[in-house]
Design a protein around this motif. Structure first.
Motif, PDB file in Angstrom:
ATOM      1  N   ASP A 165      -5.490   3.643  -5.034  1.00 25.16           N
ATOM      2  CA  ASP A 165      -4.779   3.840  -3.771  1.00 25.16           C
ATOM      3  C   ASP A 165      -4.941   5.270  -3.271  1.00 25.16           C
ATOM      4  O   ASP A 165      -4.943   5.518  -2.069  1.00 25.16           O
ATOM      5  CB  ASP A 165      -3.285   3.533  -3.953  1.00 25.16           C
ATOM      6  N   ALA A 166      -5.034   6.205  -4.202  1.00 21.06           N
ATOM      7  CA  ALA A 166      -5.186   7.626  -3.865  1.00 21.06           C
ATOM      8  C   ALA A 166      -5.989   8.293  -4.968  1.00 21.06           C
ATOM      9  O   ALA A 166      -6.072   7.780  -6.091  1.00 21.06           O
ATOM     10  CB  ALA A 166      -3.825   8.290  -3.705  1.00 21.06           C
ATOM     11  N   LEU A 203       0.687   7.959   1.550  1.00 14.81           N
ATOM     12  CA  LEU A 203       0.435   6.521   1.667  1.00 14.81           C
ATOM     13  C   LEU A 203       1.397   5.837   2.632  1.00 14.81           C
ATOM     14  O   LEU A 203       1.038   4.839   3.267  1.00 14.81           O
ATOM     15  CB  LEU A 203       0.522   5.856   0.291  1.00 14.81           C
TER      16      LEU A 203
END
Length: 464
Positions: A329-330, A434
């Motif tokens: 996700d990151a 996010l």
């Protein structure tokens, strides 16, 4: 008149009476107590302090780095540097004390006493130390020194001349505050002064990195198609004074010596006047030097930096390491002590159900541009924590992947002046990045990417 019957009272150098229970203290002509050990008696065998060093056997770099058995020790970063030098066949080390480097160079002095380093002395100040290292490298010997913070800046003029003179040497930088108000705490802003001088530059996360990078740095530095100095940086105190596990080879082996006669650049002959050096325009300040001579020499220095990539890949396993980047996700990108904090932040993010990858940058020069472009091609969010104010790593990362990634880039969080980095700060930037939540730690001007204020990005880019 009758003579006094009182016995003469003996006194020590301080004027106190010496009693029968107190042995007489011998003194030198200045009145200081003599504490030296008595000379050995005739026939007594004196132990050779260099005996163990003389037993060391030379092995190939390949055996030392990849085949030799290792044992695990729990030691400080300063001790790790000492053990790396012990196995590196160093000819000369020159010291000048400055916190937090002082302990390292004091331990190198111990190695000199034991015979593992051939010559060692204390310089007058950092400018003199770095100038003497230049002279020794020109003479063809393997050199090691270390400094920190203000010491780096004081020695910077000779340091930045090393690459142009094509001098193999290794310098360790135990990074600390350099700005006023002066402090001795960890802060790696000094790395920003070293990035563009033509030196190969590594940044260690921990004690193991320090041990490995020093030994491997010597070999890379002396390769004929490189012939450049190597700097090994670490974050002072966090690495130098803290303890960590280090896997080390036995003390009885060492790297091959520097064979300067094989080198790309001829060494100075001490028996003959170096007349050519004093009149050779490329290595001297001169109003008669054509601009193109200096220009092409700079190009060659940076070409040599790029040529070191193959040896970094060969001996260090790459300029970066990557963990769990695919599908994350990151991604956190960090170097030095910020890597250790990033690892803990990743664990906390995992508890929240967020998958975060890690790119650890080991080599700052050469910079891993192709590696980052490949690893960040599909990234959505990149967070770059640093132990300095100016974001030198974030700027290099942003420049490297510009046009190759659509990720939102967060240049932070930052701590400086000796602060430790709470891992929660990193977690906040991941979760905020996010979800779109505004950061409380990183200004908008330090955000880059397609979904942020482009005016703020333009303002940030002006500072690169």
């Amino acid at each position: 008149m009758s003579e006094s019957l009182e016995a003469e009272v003996k006194t020590n150098p301080q004027g106190d009476p010496i009693t029968s229970m107190e042995p007489e203290q011998k003194t030198n002509p200045q009145g200081d107590p003599i504490t030296s050990v008595a000379a050995p008696k005739t026939g007594e065998v004196k132990k050779d302090p260099h005996a163990e060093a003389k037993k060391q056997r030379i092995v190939t770099p390949e055996y030392m780095f990849f085949e030799a058995p290792r044992t695990k020790e729990f030691i400080t970063g300063s001790e790790a540097a000492k053990e790396a030098v012990r196995r590196s066949n160093v000819d000369l080390s020159i010291a000048y004390p400055i916190t937090p480097q002082s302990e390292t160079m004091q331990l190198i002095g111990v190695l000199y006493g034991e015979g593992y380093v051939k010559e060692y002395y204390r310089g007058e100040e950092e400018y003199g130390v770095m100038s003497a290292i230049a002279g020794a490298s020109r003479a063809g010997v393997r050199c090691f020194t270390a400094t920190a913070g203000p010491g780096t800046l004081r020695g910077l003029e000779p340091i930045v001349s090393w690459p142009g003179h094509r001098l193999p040497a290794l310098a360790m930088f135990t990074c600390r505050v350099v700005n006023a108000p002066l402090a001795i705490q960890p802060d790696n802003i000094e790395i920003s002064y070293l990035l563009n001088c033509g030196m190969i530059l590594f940044h260690g996360e921990n004690q193991q990195d320090l041990f490995d990078f020093i030994m491997k740095g010597f070999i890379i530095s002396e390769k004929n198609d490189v012939t450049l100095p190597v700097g090994v940086a670490c974050d002072g105190f966090f690495v130098t004074h803290a303890r960590g596990y280090v896997h080390m080879q036995e003390k009885g082996i060492k790297l091959p010596p520097r064979e300067a006669w094989r080198g790309a650049v001829p060494v100075l002959d001490a028996e003959n006047p170096p007349a050519r050096l004093s009149r050779d325009a490329p290595v001297q300040k001169s109003n008669f030097m054509a601009y193109n001579i200096h220009a092409v020499w700079q190009q060659e220095v940076w070409a040599a930096v790029e040529r070191s990539r193959k040896y970094i890949n060969q001996y260090m396993g790459g300029l970066v390491t990557a963990e769990n980047v695919e599908g994350a996700d990151a991604i956190l990108i960090a170097s030095g002590s910020a890597v250790a904090q990033s690892r803990e932040a990743i664990r906390l993010c995992k508890d929240k159900g967020i998958q975060v990858g890690l790119i650890k940058i080991r080599s700052l020069r050469p910079f891993p541009i192709p590696e980052l472009r490949q690893l960040c091609a599909k990234a959505k969010l990149i967070v770059i924590p640093e132990f300095n104010y100016v974001a030198w790593l974030a700027k290099d990362v942003a420049a490297a992947i510009y046009g190759y990634s659509k990720a939102k880039i967060v240049a932070g969080p930052h701590v400086y002046g000796g602060m430790s980095m709470p891992v929660e700060m990193i977690v906040d930037e991941v979760t905020g990045g996010l979800t779109g939540k505004k950061s409380g730690n990183v200004p908008m001007s330090a955000m880059m990417g397609t979904d942020v204020d482009q005016t703020a990005v333009a303002h940030f880019m002006q500072n690169i």
